[in-house]
Design an enzyme around this catalytic site. Structure first.
Site, PDB file in Angstrom:
ATOM      1  N   GLY B 147      14.936   3.339 -10.939  1.00 31.66           N
ATOM      2  CA  GLY B 147      14.446   2.920  -9.638  1.00 31.66           C
ATOM      3  C   GLY B 147      15.598   2.590  -8.702  1.00 31.66           C
ATOM      4  N   CYS B 148      15.315   2.550  -7.419  1.00 33.27           N
ATOM      5  CA  CYS B 148      16.372   2.330  -6.428  1.00 33.27           C
ATOM      6  C   CYS B 148      16.948   0.914  -6.562  1.00 33.27           C
ATOM      7  CB  CYS B 148      15.849   2.597  -5.030  1.00 33.27           C
ATOM      8  SG  CYS B 148      14.282   1.785  -4.630  1.00 33.27           S
ATOM      9  N   TYR B 149      16.083  -0.085  -6.616  1.00 36.56           N
ATOM     10  CA  TYR B 149      16.587  -1.460  -6.742  1.00 36.56           C
ATOM     11  C   TYR B 149      17.360  -1.663  -8.051  1.00 36.56           C
ATOM     12  CZ  TYR B 149      13.636  -3.136  -2.808  1.00 36.56           C
ATOM     13  OH  TYR B 149      13.055  -3.369  -1.595  1.00 36.56           O
ATOM     14  N   PRO B 150      16.801  -1.206  -9.202  1.00 39.27           N
ATOM     15  CA  PRO B 150      17.554  -1.377 -10.452  1.00 39.27           C
ATOM     16  C   PRO B 150      18.918  -0.700 -10.420  1.00 39.27           C
ATOM     17  CG  PRO B 150      15.248  -0.932 -10.949  1.00 39.27           C
ATOM     18  CD  PRO B 150      15.423  -0.754  -9.461  1.00 39.27           C
ATOM     19  N   THR B 151      19.018   0.460  -9.763  1.00 41.05           N
ATOM     20  CA  THR B 151      20.316   1.142  -9.726  1.00 41.05           C
ATOM     21  C   THR B 151      21.394   0.237  -9.135  1.00 41.05           C
ATOM     22  OG1 THR B 151      19.299   3.333  -9.572  1.00 41.05           O
ATOM     23  CG2 THR B 151      21.551   3.124  -8.760  1.00 41.05           C
TER      24      THR B 151
END
Lengths: 344, 344, 344, 344
Positions: B147-151
């Protein structure tokens, strides 16, 4: 009432004009400037055509003492010189700058890098966080109007600290501001092509509002704290959101926090405590003097996220200044400040 | 290489097309759609005129198995059904959705509210955080692209957790995203008049990326953690910033953190660790596959503020997916991903 | 090829770096500056970290003559001095500024308020509107790269004027530009708080691009014209749209206009003529070298509305400059310019 | 006064609430809805907390007839049915939609694609362009409040046409609007990621405001005209600018135009004619009921460029509606409409 504004060209000054123009108790507004006297003000700002076509006036003590109230919206350091001679000479003084906010002159010297005002004048000033300091404000000759970030932070955190519901030793404040907070002087940080479609973090742990926040929590929440505070620039003109984090004390529920906030501000017309909102945003206070507060406890971590939104130019500057003026003159706090937010 | 994209109409799909169009090893891109087959794609998206004037094709397993790699950028739940039959049939599968990210199907069911894929297919998938999982990615039939936030969160926090420099039990992540993260379906949260000149906090403590972040810290940082995570919508199209807070362990300095990050990513071309920056912003990675990281220790509180920025559509989605494809096919990781950021 | 860029700090220069970085025929890019030599470029612009960590070099003729091509992206007046000594000394010269665009030095003096270059150097320059001047560009030592507004205006109007389909005596051009066109120097017009959520008309009938447009229509469309031209500032960073109005000649249909445009640009890879579009917008060319054109005849008034969109920093500046370089060096016109637009 | 608003959820309705809330003659505001009755209004719109916590009421003729004035801000077609039964029953009716604007029902049918209201009800309606129709407005039971584009266009063009200073046969209007003009229903045209950082031209020559503009010029300027009119979507929420072009008649000077405008609007408090401005922008009227007009003659072409700016939600909708209400009830035209523009 006769009102004088020093520093009318800045955004704080322009917003004072916008709000005071429709204030029912204000009969006359005079604008003073050290650098632009004699200039027809609506030539500089055409949006004030028909509203303020008179020229700016020279800063003149003889004129100023005839005002009922003098607002200053000037860079740090100016009122340090300008205000003390006016003390006890007639006009109430309301300073939108940081000069008189910090009670400890060493802190001012450290965080602002400037010479502080005299102890005497600092002591005569009342910190103008209206909802928490009405009595002192009512009688003070000089009001140190709070900073924009401290306003949102303190209004949302102080009740919870004071009621010992959250662990004040672990407060982290992630603050976000629209670009108007940077004022009207063009520069790299406010250059459209580099600010639009961009999100910037700046002054990590170094913002001069940090000691003001810590002082406020100590004064009104009765806890000595050291906070972590960071600031972000949002690609919008108006609005501040502070997202604060702190552990809740054992057995404290989300409802306890909500109840505490609701009771604290029961008689404060500008504070709105909101629950059950899927989203919570700065535009719900745009152009108004409201401070909206939302709190949620993360049951997985037992931390509270406490969110506050204000319009930085209104409740964070000119609006709260007028609210303080209203208190000083025995008017209803909301006089002239009943603007409905521009949600769109 | 022959590439298939399922869900080309969404923003992840469009960005895959943008980036793969100039990828030197990609000979052909086929676009598949369940709902819009037969439609000339540049009629729907005129910006692709001369670039993709062919129609979308029907999703057809006989076609898909002939691809070297199949990307899916679809709503949660779609690849749960679509991908398992393709496993071990030929094409490498890269899923930009969340279906195969969580190793624990109960977590997926809880946070996504959907039936998880089969244990077997989950186990065949490699979590595609390239910089931390290259070996597994290289050999996997199926990549669960992060996901974008986890990255952004994991790339900036994992090295410090793994090296035991910060107290992982007290991590707070204040995340901010541009609006493209909400996808291409119009709705209240993405309606211009209510999103422009506005800053919104949403899904406090409830975002489905939370278990993915906790899983990543456990897998790569070797610490079981529970984080506080909030998400904010920024009035811009692209960009994510995660501002994370954690106490540093005793005697750990800012330089230790910087050194740890620099050493960790010495051989990772897309990670840039930055010091001595007055400001740090999302636009410095706009349109590129970079993840920039900045860290600062607050000496007053002994807490570190760890900031990461990515372009959510590139490193947070399509770019990282292509980076994973490069790893799978033994190409240089940067192949086709050398775009210079559009700072202005 | 060895490329030198003078004025790399400006937006034209930064975009040259972005595009040339991935140009397959460019081996080396040197950046020259008169004011910031010696400074590590990525310190000034962190987005170039890992990409351009070398310092700027002093402007030095001995160095410059060793370049294959020298681009200048400087304020008006600089290349008037800088370029003539380099003529016929080796490098091809491509000027992104206005100095050499106007063939009539009196017009330059009048509209720019500066001393024009020598007649001799003006005559050696080719006007770099690629699609209309390839032969002259191929052989010229010096290219005067067109202005951003003239590029969009001329590409969309010249074919229709040349084919005598519209009445060129009545052309009105309502031009709109993103803020990056104003360059990187902060000022009132580019101050975020006064530019965001605002639409401004400026320089009515007085823009220095007017004589350039009239010259282009005369040179390539074979009609002497006087146009009405106004410019608007749009609250976005990139993009230009020119909306031009002119009566169509008797019996001319919308299809005639479309056919004329299509045939004219049949072999021009960067021009896309679009019909049947419900909306037509600048983002469909964002970050790319495309110029999209749309035309519609108002059957009630027999006037044509001719709309063109470009990315002002690409086709309106750096992209077209590279396109011209490609022509000069016998490369395919699209070399290094195959970026897909960033529609989102 | 008791006021009813039908269609309060739309942007016109919300702006009526914002402005009427502080109107000194308005004692009560009731909100009516056909679809959302019973719902606490501040639940839907949290920005109205403490301001409008009551539920929406069912549309009920018995209630409506008790209002002094009923505003409708509904999609085209609704008041065609809703208003005729209320005519002559008590309340003054003010329609913010287009239903009753066009005197010729065939034009309405053609441009709106809907059945027009009865001739009788159309004839009872007064076109609410306040500055040009005060007498008729004063006595009318039903006001057809003008469209946003026609308001700006007519206020700036009618005086010049009427005085025969410009050639009305050649009027071209290039109109630009903020996104709020598209209303509160999410869709492709208003989806943030595709609207932000973008400029769109739409409905070329086909906007339903065209016949309204032509009717207004004929009614108030006494010239039958056919205009060319195009519309552009600007990435901002509020604001309209119309840039109109027309040749000036022989021997007419810029000063003649300025004088004509000044004299025409001498007694109109909301019209500000501006000269000597380097730039002219929508934000100078933001949130206010002003219409600012600027005119400049291009001496090279003898064409005038006539520019008008309004806030589309105020003077272009709710503000003008209240101005009309003030005229109807014999109040000063500015009552409740003295908001100072929010320039920042």
């Amino acid at each position: 009432m006769k009102v004088g504004i020093i520093g009318a060209s800045g955004y704080g000054g322009l917003e004072l004009i916008r709000l005071l123009h429709n204030h029912p108790q204000v009969a006359k507004i005079d604008l003073y400037s050290s650098s632009e006297e004699g200039k027809k003000f609506s030539s500089k700002y055409p949006f004030l055509t028909k509203l303020y076509d008179r020229p700016l006036e020279k800063i003149d003590y003889d004129q100023l003492v005839n005002c009922d109230v003098v607002f200053a919206s000037t860079p740090a350091g100016v009122t340090t010189e300008l205000f003390p001679p006016l003390l006890d000479k007639g006009p109430r003084l309301i300073d939108l700058a940081g000069d008189f906010r910090l009670k400890d002159p060493k802190l001012y010297a450290h965080w602002y890098g400037k010479s502080p005002p005299s102890i005497d004048s600092i002591e005569k000033g009342a910190y103008g966080l209206t909802e928490w300091n009405r009595d002192e404000i009512r009688n003070a000759q000089l009001i140190a109007n709070p900073g924009c970030y401290p306003t949102a932070t303190l209004l949302s955190l102080v009740p919870l600290v004071k009621a010992r519901l959250i662990d004040a030793t672990q407060i982290i404040i992630d603050a976000k501001s629209g670009v108007s907070g940077a004022g009207n002087t063009p520069g790299r940080m406010t250059h459209f092509s580099e600010t639009n479609e961009n999100l910037t973090i700046y002054k990590l742990h170094e913002h001069q509002h940090i000691p003001e926040i810590e002082q406020g929590i100590r004064l009104f929440g009765n806890e000595k704290v050291t906070v972590t505070f960071t600031t972000h620039l949002i690609p919008m003109t108006r609005g501040i959101m502070t997202t604060s984090y702190a552990p809740v004390h054992a057995n404290v529920t989300e409802q306890d926090l909500v109840d505490c906030l609701r009771q604290t501000y029961e008689l404060s017309p500008f504070i709105r405590v909101m629950t059950d909102v899927g989203k919570f945003c700065t535009k719900q206070v745009y152009g108004s003097n409201y401070c909206d507060i939302h709190v949620k406890v993360d049951s997985r971590t037992n931390r509270a996220t406490i969110v506050a939104v204000i319009d930085n130019v209104v409740k964070g500057a000119a609006g709260q200044a007028i609210q303080n003026m209203n208190v000083q003159f025995g008017l209803d706090e909301t006089t002239g400040l009943t603007q409905v937010p521009l949600f769109i």
